[in-house]
Design an enzyme around this catalytic site. Structure first.
Site, PDB file in Angstrom:
ATOM      1  N   HIS A 193      33.524  17.770 -50.524  1.00 34.06           N
ATOM      2  CA  HIS A 193      32.487  16.774 -50.264  1.00 34.06           C
ATOM      3  C   HIS A 193      32.986  15.846 -49.158  1.00 34.06           C
ATOM      4  O   HIS A 193      34.093  15.332 -49.215  1.00 34.06           O
ATOM      5  CB  HIS A 193      32.247  15.989 -51.563  1.00 34.06           C
ATOM      6  CG  HIS A 193      31.291  14.866 -51.411  1.00 34.06           C
ATOM      7  ND1 HIS A 193      29.942  15.027 -51.620  1.00 34.06           N
ATOM      8  CD2 HIS A 193      31.474  13.585 -51.067  1.00 34.06           C
ATOM      9  CE1 HIS A 193      29.342  13.863 -51.414  1.00 34.06           C
ATOM     10  NE2 HIS A 193      30.245  12.977 -51.085  1.00 34.06           N
ATOM     11  N   HIS A 207      36.012   8.069 -57.606  1.00 32.42           N
ATOM     12  CA  HIS A 207      36.923   7.370 -56.717  1.00 32.42           C
ATOM     13  C   HIS A 207      36.958   5.873 -56.940  1.00 32.42           C
ATOM     14  O   HIS A 207      36.146   5.301 -57.645  1.00 32.42           O
ATOM     15  CB  HIS A 207      36.659   7.735 -55.253  1.00 32.42           C
ATOM     16  CG  HIS A 207      35.478   7.085 -54.612  1.00 32.42           C
ATOM     17  ND1 HIS A 207      35.515   6.566 -53.343  1.00 32.42           N
ATOM     18  CD2 HIS A 207      34.232   6.872 -55.045  1.00 32.42           C
ATOM     19  CE1 HIS A 207      34.344   6.068 -53.023  1.00 32.42           C
ATOM     20  NE2 HIS A 207      33.527   6.242 -54.039  1.00 32.42           N
ATOM     21  N   GLU A 256      30.642  -1.095 -52.101  1.00 32.90           N
ATOM     22  CA  GLU A 256      29.493  -0.224 -51.861  1.00 32.90           C
ATOM     23  C   GLU A 256      28.271  -0.768 -52.582  1.00 32.90           C
ATOM     24  O   GLU A 256      28.201  -0.755 -53.805  1.00 32.90           O
ATOM     25  CB  GLU A 256      29.794   1.190 -52.385  1.00 32.90           C
ATOM     26  CG  GLU A 256      31.094   1.792 -51.866  1.00 32.90           C
ATOM     27  CD  GLU A 256      31.412   3.125 -52.540  1.00 32.90           C
ATOM     28  OE1 GLU A 256      30.526   3.683 -53.214  1.00 32.90           O
ATOM     29  OE2 GLU A 256      32.543   3.588 -52.395  1.00 32.90           O
ATOM     30  N   HIS A 258      29.306  -1.159 -56.404  1.00 32.26           N
ATOM     31  CA  HIS A 258      30.660  -0.801 -56.824  1.00 32.26           C
ATOM     32  C   HIS A 258      31.597  -1.543 -55.884  1.00 32.26           C
ATOM     33  O   HIS A 258      31.745  -1.178 -54.727  1.00 32.26           O
ATOM     34  CB  HIS A 258      30.868   0.708 -56.756  1.00 32.26           C
ATOM     35  CG  HIS A 258      29.902   1.460 -57.635  1.00 32.26           C
ATOM     36  ND1 HIS A 258      29.136   2.514 -57.176  1.00 32.26           N
ATOM     37  CD2 HIS A 258      29.557   1.284 -58.921  1.00 32.26           C
ATOM     38  CE1 HIS A 258      28.371   2.957 -58.159  1.00 32.26           C
ATOM     39  NE2 HIS A 258      28.605   2.228 -59.232  1.00 32.26           N
ATOM     40  N   HIS A 284      34.229   4.637 -59.941  1.00 32.33           N
ATOM     41  CA  HIS A 284      32.892   5.198 -60.164  1.00 32.33           C
ATOM     42  C   HIS A 284      32.874   6.659 -59.758  1.00 32.33           C
ATOM     43  O   HIS A 284      33.872   7.200 -59.295  1.00 32.33           O
ATOM     44  CB  HIS A 284      31.828   4.372 -59.445  1.00 32.33           C
ATOM     45  CG  HIS A 284      32.042   4.272 -57.952  1.00 32.33           C
ATOM     46  ND1 HIS A 284      32.973   3.426 -57.396  1.00 32.33           N
ATOM     47  CD2 HIS A 284      31.453   4.911 -56.922  1.00 32.33           C
ATOM     48  CE1 HIS A 284      32.938   3.542 -56.078  1.00 32.33           C
ATOM     49  NE2 HIS A 284      32.037   4.452 -55.767  1.00 32.33           N
TER      50      HIS A 284
HETATM   51 FE   LIG Z   1      31.663   5.277 -53.827  1.00 28.02          FE
END
Ligand SMILES: [Fe+2]
Length: 427
Positions: free
Chosen positions: A279, A322, A328, A353, A359
């Site tokens: 990803h 992560h 974020e 976050h 999360h």
């Molecule tokens: Fe994130």
């Protein structure tokens, strides 16, 4: 990273080199080959990324560590204010006065542990703005409470021992820090301090911005000052405990919070610190950026997640678990977002976050993505999610926390409490 002055007892094993790229595995084969986030990591472990710098930081500064652990960090209860702070003076306002100051030796402390014995002494700047630094005096006389770990979202902590020995268990392995040695605990890393030889005392410098690095040499020449090989990092060491209740204490904007979790945070079986597989970092979807004066590190990025094709092979396709040094804030304009299947993240809603808050996909999304047949797949049809990402620690207003009545009290629990260990010591 203790300076290597002495022989170290055998249970502490180190790799040499400051800021080098390292790999460590406590069980052979626990590190995936050729990918960071394969669809099924070895031994039934979860992959989790710890971002030490912005995704887009220049290569020579970029610091990221991939962890392979029994359960992701996101599986914990909500954080609440930690009200057993003992002698800490965290959060005290700073006074700026012109007088010369000098202190007599600070007292030893036979009563408090590492957390309760942290005295905030001086500082400048603001962890919320990722500017400046904090200076602490520590004095502790007993081990940290059983089944308790601490991490700081505020910065890297450089610990300078003056008296006594620190036995520090970290997510990445174990460290023994003796007088005349120093240790740096990076932002976000959980650790637990015990005192094998009684009371300890010393100094801490917390750097709210960036990371510690080695000084340039200049006219001194190539052998002066500190050298890369003077520093060591631990090797992977893990406990397998998914039944005990742990307290995770977080130093966040110079206040302490605590959350509970039903598993040890020291369950990292392997890690490595440095992709057509995997990803991608979300930075590839950046539309607009508001740069800071530091290359690659934004005051604010505007990132979108439009409908797109996923074609990666042997990859866990949703965002990985992560902990990010950046904040974020996400919103959804329409449709469904691919990392959250539970329906809690809805159009016109939002999520935040913040710095080092763990999360990742919720339990049902993880299950589906781990079993999915990896054909080319169009996701996000009819949806548009976006993110405001910032290098700064974001505060939230009273309106946002209470007045608007939109906060989901069970968000964390609903998303991650259903995650179960799948770890097997051999594949
Ligand atoms: Fe994130």
């Amino acid at each position: 990273m203790p300076v290597t002055n002495f022989q170290t007892p055998e249970k502490y094993q180190y790799l040499n080199g400051f800021l080098n790229y390292h790999e460590a595995e406590a069980i052979e084969g626990a590190l995936p080959l050729g990918a960071n986030s394969p669809q099924k990591p070895p031994l039934g472990l979860y992959a989790e990324k710890l971002s030490g710098t912005a995704f887009t930081a220049p290569r020579h500064e970029n610091q990221q560590t991939w962890l392979y652990r029994v359960l992701p960090s996101a599986t914990h209860s909500a954080f609440v204010a930690y009200d057993d702070a003992g002698a800490t003076t965290l959060g005290s306002p700073l006074k700026h006065i012109p007088n010369q100051l000098r202190w007599d030796p600070f007292d030893l402390d036979h009563e408090h542990d590492w957390v309760r014995g942290l005295r905030y002494a001086a500082g400048a700047g603001d962890p919320g703005m990722k500017t400046g630094l904090g200076i602490y005096i520590y004095a502790a006389g007993r081990d940290m409470d059983a089944n308790t770990a601490l991490y700081s979202s505020d910065g890297d902590m450089l610990i300078v021992g003056q008296h006594g020995v620190l036995d520090i268990q970290t997510e990445l392995g174990r460290l023994l820090v003796r007088p005349n040695e120093i240790v740096v605990i990076p932002r976000g890393i959980k650790y637990r301090v015990t005192l094998p030889e009684g009371p300890v005392r010393g100094y801490i410098l917390e750097l709210y911005q960036g990371h510690f690095t080695l000084p340039e040499l200049g006219p001194i020449g190539s052998n002066g000052l500190a050298n890369v090989r003077d520093f060591q990092v631990p090797t992977a060491h893990f406990d397998e405990d998914t039944t005990t209740t742990w307290s995770i204490i977080n130093k966040y904007n110079n206040e302490l919070y605590v959350a509970k979790q039903g598993h040890t945070p020291f369950d990292v079986v392997a890690w490595h610190g440095s992709t057509s597989f995997d990803h991608p970092d979300p930075s590839i979807y950046t539309v607009l950026t508001g740069p800071s004066d530091h290359p690659g590190t934004a005051i604010a990025d505007f990132v979108i997640f439009p409908p797109r094709w996923l074609v990666q092979e042997d990859t866990f396709r949703p965002p990985w678990y992560h902990r990010n040094t950046m904040s974020e804030f996400m919103g959804l304009i329409c449709g469904d977002y691919d990392a959250k299947a539970g329906g809690g993240f809805r159009a016109a809603g939002a999520s935040l976050h913040n710095v080092m808050s763990a999360h990742g996909p919720d339990a049902s999304t993880w299950q589906k993505a781990s079993e999915a047949v990896l054909q080319p797949q169009k996701i996000g049809e009819g949806s548009m999610a976006f993110m405001f990402e910032s290098s700064l620690m974001l505060g939230v207003t009273q309106w946002g926390l209470e007045t608007c009545h939109k906060i989901q009290p069970a968000y964390s629990e609903e998303s991650w409490s259903g995650l179960r260990p799948h770890f097997k010591r051999s594949s």
